[in-house]
Enzyme design. Structure first.
Site, PDB file in Angstrom:
ATOM      1  N   HIS A   1     -34.294 -23.675 -16.231  1.00 38.75           N
ATOM      2  CA  HIS A   1     -35.146 -22.997 -16.922  1.00 38.75           C
ATOM      3  C   HIS A   1     -36.030 -23.836 -17.437  1.00 38.75           C
ATOM      4  CE1 HIS A   1     -31.124 -20.758 -18.137  1.00 38.75           C
ATOM      5  NE2 HIS A   1     -31.504 -20.465 -16.775  1.00 38.75           N
TER       6      HIS A   1
ATOM      7  N   GLU B   1     -34.386  -9.064 -17.737  1.00 38.61           N
ATOM      8  CA  GLU B   1     -35.611  -8.122 -18.603  1.00 38.61           C
ATOM      9  C   GLU B   1     -36.686  -8.362 -18.749  1.00 38.61           C
ATOM     10  OE1 GLU B   1     -32.735  -8.796 -23.498  1.00 38.61           O
ATOM     11  OE2 GLU B   1     -35.075  -9.572 -23.165  1.00 38.61           O
TER      12      GLU B   1
END
Length: 373
Positions: A154, A248
């Protein structure tokens, strides 16, 4: 009895018609008419992460391992003087973007994982530089996230300029789910906005918040690896990885909280839940979400007239399922989904070039150009 049955029937019909459709209930169209072909234009690449184009048509391509490639007329040249990268897990040499006024000032912006600063490991860093011949010069660090960590996940990271010349870039929450994304005093799990020289815009949302990271524009993000500017509205759109489910698409808003990990449409990779909430007051809802995850990476809006049937649509790469997903939009609502370039491989990036054509960067392969029939 008949009246009672009819009453129940129409009540159920009303509930069915009035209930909002879940955002992930749109089935993907697997029978999309193939009106294009994909031609490989750059071969023998390992993990092409970022790509952009110079005014003369040459491409600059980042390899996650730390190599920056200049590609023109079939010739690949390794650019010299690239800063050392922290090549671990998802970290390495990441995105690359030109200044909107590159023809005048020559500035190039790059994100990469860096060991700079204290502590073991690395974190995401934003630099700007210039290209002189086959070497980078005038290298300056504009932002370095802290703290360093040896975790390999990440790092983000994409770069976009808006129509006012502000620079936006993303940093993932670096695997520190329960601490970084909801804390504006910490880096990670954020979208940042800077002036083009790295200074902080005076109207950034948290400039007057004591102890806050002044570059933060949004928070509560997980790991945004797609970002583009809407060609009409000028709004910055992103997509971000969910855990198991819950990828998303979001539109970023000044100072907004996107909820990670308090709200999510995903679950732990083990199958257990980490939250029961998908909505919370004061937290943004996605424009669209995927369950199951497609592992999105790279995104671009289709503009121009090269693909008239696709114009205005949003393209998103899928690392997991080896295709490009085309989202048809009605304003800020997704109305349909189609597969493009099926089985092309793990898509690391998809981007529309200045020539109007779509280019797809594929791990372990190269870069493909989508050509209409």
């Amino acid at each position: 009895m008949l009246k009672t049955s009819l009453l129940i029937f129409f009540s159920l019909l009303f509930i069915s018609c009035s209930s909002p459709k879940k955002k992930n209930d749109i089935a993907i169209n697997t029978q999309t008419k193939k009106s294009y072909k994909t031609n490989k234009v750059v071969d023998n690449l390992d993990n092409p992460w970022g790509m952009t184009w110079l005014p003369d048509g040459a491409m600059l391509i980042t390899e996650k391992s730390g190599t920056l490639i200049h590609f023109k007329n079939g010739v690949k040249t390794k650019v010299k003087n690239v800063p050392e990268v922290y090549n671990r897990g998802q970290g390495g040499l990441l995105d690359i973007e030109l200044h909107p006024d590159y023809a005048t000032n020559g500035w190039i912006y790059i994100t990469h994982a860096s060991k700079n600063g204290s502590g073991d490991g690395g974190n995401t860093q934003l630099i700007r530089c210039k290209l002189d011949g086959d070497a980078l010069t005038n290298i300056a660090v504009l932002y370095k996230a802290t703290p360093n960590t040896t975790k390999g996940q990440h790092f983000g990271s994409r770069i976009v300029f808006d129509k006012e010349g502000y620079l936006y870039f993303s940093i993932g929450e670096r695997g520190n789910r329960d601490v970084n994304p909801q804390d504006i005093k910490r880096d990670g799990g954020k979208i940042y906005r800077l002036n083009d020289d790295g200074t902080i815009p005076k109207d950034n949302p948290f400039v007057n918040e004591e102890g806050a990271k002044k570059g933060i524009y949004t928070y509560g993000n997980r790991n945004p690896q797609g970002m583009d500017i809407h060609p009409t509205t000028g709004k910055i759109w992103i997509h971000e990885h969910g855990p198991k489910g819950g990828d998303e698409v979001n539109i970023i808003k000044k100072g907004a909280n996107y909820g990670w990990p308090i709200i999510s449409y995903g679950i732990n990779y083990s199958g257990t839940k980490f939250t029961d909430k998908t909505k919370e007051q004061g937290m943004e809802q996605p424009i669209y979400y995927w369950v199951p995850s497609i592992a999105p990476c790279g995104m671009t809006f289709v503009t121009g007239d090269v693909y008239p049937e696709w114009k205005g649509n949003l393209l998103v790469g899928s690392l997991k399922f080896n295709y490009i997903e085309m989202l048809t939009l009605d304003g800020e609502k997704v109305t349909s989904r189609d597969k493009i370039a099926e089985d092309i491989g793990r898509v690391r990036n998809v981007k529309q070039g200045p020539d109007g054509y779509i280019y797809i960067a594929v791990e372990g392969d190269g870069i493909f150009k989508v050509i209409p029939n």
